[in-house]
Motif scaffolding. Structure first.
Motif, PDB file in Angstrom:
ATOM      1  N   GLY A  33      -3.862   0.760  -8.595  1.00 59.63           N
ATOM      2  CA  GLY A  33      -4.917  -0.049  -7.994  1.00 59.63           C
ATOM      3  C   GLY A  33      -5.505   0.676  -6.807  1.00 59.63           C
ATOM      4  N   ILE A  34      -6.828   0.654  -6.685  1.00 58.72           N
ATOM      5  CA  ILE A  34      -7.509   1.324  -5.579  1.00 58.72           C
ATOM      6  C   ILE A  34      -8.403   0.311  -4.860  1.00 58.72           C
ATOM      7  N   ILE A  35      -8.210   0.224  -3.544  1.00 52.30           N
ATOM      8  CA  ILE A  35      -9.110  -0.583  -2.721  1.00 52.30           C
ATOM      9  C   ILE A  35     -10.049   0.379  -2.015  1.00 52.30           C
ATOM     10  N   PRO A  36     -11.312   0.472  -2.449  1.00 52.95           N
ATOM     11  CA  PRO A  36     -12.265   1.376  -1.785  1.00 52.95           C
ATOM     12  C   PRO A  36     -12.445   0.994  -0.319  1.00 52.95           C
ATOM     13  N   ARG A  37     -12.803   1.963   0.504  1.00 48.53           N
ATOM     14  CA  ARG A  37     -13.005   1.692   1.932  1.00 48.53           C
ATOM     15  C   ARG A  37     -13.933   0.504   2.134  1.00 48.53           C
ATOM     16  N   SER A  38     -14.977   0.405   1.348  1.00 48.63           N
ATOM     17  CA  SER A  38     -15.949  -0.682   1.520  1.00 48.63           C
ATOM     18  C   SER A  38     -15.354  -2.047   1.219  1.00 48.63           C
ATOM     19  N   GLU A  39     -14.201  -2.060   0.523  1.00 50.27           N
ATOM     20  CA  GLU A  39     -13.568  -3.334   0.160  1.00 50.27           C
ATOM     21  C   GLU A  39     -12.260  -3.572   0.910  1.00 50.27           C
ATOM     22  N   ASN A  55      -9.546   5.221   1.221  1.00 46.99           N
ATOM     23  CA  ASN A  55      -9.277   4.225   0.191  1.00 46.99           C
ATOM     24  C   ASN A  55      -7.772   3.956   0.183  1.00 46.99           C
ATOM     25  N   LEU A  56      -7.396   2.723  -0.139  1.00 50.32           N
ATOM     26  CA  LEU A  56      -5.991   2.358  -0.221  1.00 50.32           C
ATOM     27  C   LEU A  56      -5.524   2.416  -1.667  1.00 50.32           C
ATOM     28  N   VAL A  96       0.856  -1.194   0.000  1.00 50.31           N
ATOM     29  CA  VAL A  96       0.000   0.000   0.000  1.00 50.31           C
ATOM     30  C   VAL A  96       0.888   1.240   0.000  1.00 50.31           C
ATOM     31  N   GLN A  97       0.645   2.119  -0.963  1.00 50.05           N
ATOM     32  CA  GLN A  97       1.434   3.344  -1.072  1.00 50.05           C
ATOM     33  C   GLN A  97       0.854   4.487  -0.258  1.00 50.05           C
ATOM     34  N   SER A  98      -0.477   4.556  -0.201  1.00 50.95           N
ATOM     35  CA  SER A  98      -1.079   5.679   0.515  1.00 50.95           C
ATOM     36  C   SER A  98      -2.522   5.367   0.892  1.00 50.95           C
ATOM     37  N   CYS A  99      -3.036   6.222   1.784  1.00 49.99           N
ATOM     38  CA  CYS A  99      -4.439   6.170   2.222  1.00 49.99           C
ATOM     39  C   CYS A  99      -4.995   7.569   2.007  1.00 49.99           C
TER      40      CYS A  99
END
Length: 265
Positions: A56-62, A45-46, A37-40
């Motif tokens: 790549g984005i990991i939404p908060r819900s995921e 979102n990650l 993970v580079q940032s929040c």
């Protein structure tokens, strides 16, 4: 980098200059990948760089299932600069891909409920330590608890005497709640048997030990020679828990699994 033993073959493929074609293949195969993970961001979102200017984005819900009492900020910022596992959810365009960590967690949970066996040895990472034990992630965001009595044969006052946060450790699955997926772990089972530890010592040796018990047993002082080997010396005043001492091994009784010691003054 295959951190966790229980995951099916093909998990933990590490991201490194992924092409859009390879990302599409991973999505089609429902493969689990891991990256740093580079940032929040401000929406929790990650963000993960997949290579070739693809983000790549990991939404908060995921990010993971909602953890009661744990704020979004900690869930997000606590993962920056750390590896996380995820699946490819959707390719938005040539530069942006939506990812899901929660789906990996759900898959891992099903594995634990249906496949994992008591007595199985797995590798995990110590995520948190409390006075009563250590929480160890064993893959896919699933965390098991090793109670303090399962960390050491010798009595210890705090889990910090055996483990530290971030440490990679081997543990044994002690129990599984098949309904909830809750897992209890044992660390002391991986430290060798009494016989294996005793083989490192012999009668007449002079070694160092750590005092583990003095007050509860006036007949002797229990001294740790190795993580899974404790000997006993005659009781005398002036010694404290955790004190390092030099001892002389008077006798090793393999039949009774006892070691008699003499504290050198």
């Amino acid at each position: 980098m295959n951190i966790f033993r229980f995951v099916p073959e093909g998990w933990n493929e590490e991201v490194e200059n992924l092409s859009l074609q390879k990302i599409q293949k991973y999505q089609e195969e429902n493969k689990t990948v891991q990256g740093i993970v580079q940032s929040c961001d401000e929406r929790y979102n990650l963000h993960i760089q997949l290579g070739n200017q693809i983000e790549g984005i990991i939404p908060r819900s995921e990010v993971e299932d909602i953890v009661e009492g744990l704020p979004d900020e900690k869930l997000c910022t606590g993962k920056v600069h750390k590896y996380v596992q995820f699946k490819i959810e959707n390719i938005e365009n040539d530069n942006t891909v939506l990812l899901s960590r929660k789906s990996v967690q759900q898959e891992a949970l099903q594995y634990i409920k249906n496949t994992m066996q008591v007595g199985e040895q797995v590798t995990g990472i110590v995520k948190n330590i409390r006075p009563y034990g250590a929480f160890i992630e064993i893959g896919g965001g699933i965390v098991g608890l090793a109670h303090i009595e399962d960390l050491s044969v010798a009595r210890i006052k705090t889990p910090y005497e055996r483990l530290k946060i971030g440490q990679k450790v081997k543990v044994v699955v002690k129990s599984i709640d098949r309904h909830t997926g809750k897992v209890n772990l044992s660390y002391k089972e991986t430290l060798g048997t009494w016989e294996e530890n005793a083989q490192k010592f012999s009668t007449g040796m002079k070694v160092k030990g750590i005092i583990r018990e003095t007050e509860k047993n006036k007949n002797g002082i229990f001294i740790e020679l190795a993580p899974n080997l404790v000997g006993m010396a005659e009781y005398s005043e002036g010694y404290e828990y955790g004190q390092k001492v030099n001892v002389y091994i008077k006798k090793i009784d393999k039949e009774k699994k006892k070691v008699k010691l003499l504290i050198e003054q």
